[in-house]
Scaffold this active site. Structure first.
Site, mmCIF file in Angstrom:
data_model
loop_
_atom_site.group_PDB
_atom_site.id
_atom_site.type_symbol
_atom_site.label_atom_id
_atom_site.label_comp_id
_atom_site.label_asym_id
_atom_site.label_seq_id
_atom_site.Cartn_x
_atom_site.Cartn_y
_atom_site.Cartn_z
ATOM 1 N N TYR A 107 32.847 47.172 18.367
ATOM 2 C CA TYR A 107 32.706 48.537 18.888
ATOM 3 C C TYR A 107 33.582 48.738 20.116
ATOM 4 C CZ TYR A 107 30.945 52.767 21.022
ATOM 5 O OH TYR A 107 30.874 54.016 21.591
ATOM 6 N N GLY A 165 30.724 56.566 19.356
ATOM 7 C CA GLY A 165 29.533 57.377 19.182
ATOM 8 C C GLY A 165 29.074 57.369 17.737
#
Length: 512
Positions: free
Chosen positions: A54, A61
């Protein structure tokens, strides 16, 4: 010029104020450059692996499930900055933007963000050049960081958008960077996200509010003392032994300050033979209790600010063992709560100051003062409308005391389903601090005029020093009606710059 050295830790509130308000120069410590390089090595190694990480090789998001190929990652980082620079509304003050950028640089230099050393150096160079990105009022929910405000800053780093030069003129950021020999940055993996994901705006505004309120709470003790004196009140309620049996630190400090201001007064205690007045009204008698509670609130808020200053807020973060982990440290709740708490305390302090002012102007409650402190009541209105202005300010402060942090509005397709609204709490606190300054200035104006109208009675030396300094600052004393706004503006400046506290401390010594 003062220089602030940014290492991997140890930035202080004084450092933030020096950079934000005094344009202190910034240098990066060698330990910070070493930590930056080490963390970047970890990010580069993860970026080369096929597994998605990530913020390094994924979207953001609600779009974090998409794995981004290597050839698109520079575009991804550029795009997150461009798309998140979506602020609207009036420009945010220069000092706020400088604090915001400096605090983000502080976290970047912690070695937990994975940003390259040259990115950090460019951030420092922009601040040192006096270039201030254009940041707008609206765009932060105080969660996942102050996203839009930080994005507008990152946009300047890329040589895009608009910024204010050291001459105060807003121009294209690319032009300003070129004039100062600063090369725009091309952001690599994780860097765009790392520049956006922090509580830096709300923290910067908290630190500045704490500095301002520290002066204003001392000022409030002074104006309360002057009002007590003007109303011929008793200083017996300020005795240390009374406050020792309710040992809130702030209460004791406020009472001691008031007692120091009133030392040697020839006005206090004259009501003792006044049968209808057994004791002073709450707004006078309870001044230390109210101001003291606010002081204790300041102490709690300062503790939160110090902890946040010691934090490295980012998502994901690079840990010392080489892991890059997602987390929720960007949530602004700890800062948001105290921002709201300070707005409540400031509103109550303003409210009690306004009540004392009103009492000074009411001939039925002022114990011998002329109506509205007018020269020729009826022909002159005196300070009648000054109190109206003060009441309007207090009324707005009460509205601003409604907490922003009790609200939450979901975003990012319900991925970010609980937000802090800390930026909003900080913005309304700035307005509350401004209004409190004006409220205290009006009380000061009324109380000093009232003292001068007590003919035949000698004020305390500290009170007289205050009156003398205020008159030298351009604030006129009693007399027929005149254009009042300039006097009030001068009184506001006298409080805002700390001249009131300086004048008093020249007689009393340092106030608590």
């Amino acid at each position: 010029m003062h220089t602030v050295v940014v290492g991997t830790s140890g930035v202080t509130a004084s450092d933030v104020l020096a950079v934000a308000r005094a344009d202190a120069r910034i240098e990066l410590a060698e330990e910070a450059l070493t930590a930056l390089a080490a963390a970047r090595g970890i990010v580069d190694a993860l970026a080369a692996k096929p597994e998605p990480v990530y913020g390094v090789s994924t979207g953001f998001g609600a779009l974090a499930t998409r794995h981004i190929s290597q050839e698109l990652r520079v575009q991804l980082q550029r795009n997150i900055v461009r798309s998140h620079a979506a602020g609207m509304g009036p420009r945010v003050e220069r000092e706020v933007v400088r604090a915001l950028m400096f605090l983000r640089l502080k976290t970047v230099c912690s070695g937990h963000t994975g940003v390259r050393p040259e990115v950090a150096q460019t951030m420092a160079d922009i601040l040192n050049a006096g270039i201030t990105p254009v940041v707008h009022e609206y765009g932060s929910l105080g969660c996942s960081g102050d996203l839009a405000p930080l994005s507008h800053c990152a946009l300047t780093l890329m040589g895009e958008g608009e910024a204010e030069g050291p001459d105060g003129v807003v121009r294209p950021a690319a032009e300003l960077l070129a004039e100062h020999g600063i090369a725009p940055v091309e952001l690599h993996e994780k860097e765009g996200l790392a520049l956006l994901n922090g509580t830096d705006g709300m923290l910067g505004m908290l630190i500045m509010a704490l500095a301002d309120l520290d002066t204003l709470y001392k000022s409030a003790d002074v104006t309360a003392a002057l009002s007590l004196e003007a109303l011929l009140g008793t200083d017996k309620v300020l005795a240390p032994e009374l406050h020792a049996i309710r040992p809130h630190p702030g209460q004791g400090a406020s009472a001691a300050n008031m007692l120091a201001v009133l030392k040697g007064s020839g006005l206090t205690g004259h009501h003792q033979g006044d049968a209808p007045r057994v004791q002073d009204a709450y707004s006078v008698r309870c001044a230390p209790q109210v101001a003291g509670a606010g002081r204790d609130t300041l102490a709690h808020a300062r503790l939160v600010a110090e902890r946040e200053l010691a934090s490295a807020v980012d998502n994901p973060v690079v840990l010392p063992d080489g892991r890059v982990e997602s987390n929720g440290n960007f949530h602004g709740a700890p800062v948001a709560y105290v921002l709201d708490f300070l707005a409540i305390a400031a509103a109550d302090l303003a409210s009690i100051a306004e009540r004392r002012t009103d009492r000074l102007l009411d001939k039925n409650r002022s114990h011998g003062l002329p109506p509205f402190l007018a020269d020729d009541a009826g022909v002159d209105s005196g300070l009648m409308i000054a109190q109206y202005t003060q009441a309007a300010l207090v009324s707005e402060m009460k509205r601003l005391a409604v907490p922003a942090s009790a609200d939450s509005i979901p975003s990012s397709a319900m991925q970010e389903d609980h937000v802090s609204m800390g930026w909003s709490a900080a913005r309304k606190l700035r307005t509350a601090v401004d209004n409190l300054t004006r409220v205290l200035a009006i009380e000061l104006y009324a109380a000093t005029r009232a003292i001068e109208l007590r003919e035949g009675l000698t004020p305390a030396p500290a009170s007289q020093a205050t009156i003398t300094a205020l008159r030298k600052a351009g604030v006129e004393g009693p007399g027929p009606d005149r254009f009042l706004a300039p006097d009030l503006a001068a009184a506001d400046g006298f409080v805002r710059t700390g001249e009131l506290v300086t004048a008093v401390e020249a007689v009393t010594g340092p106030l608590a």
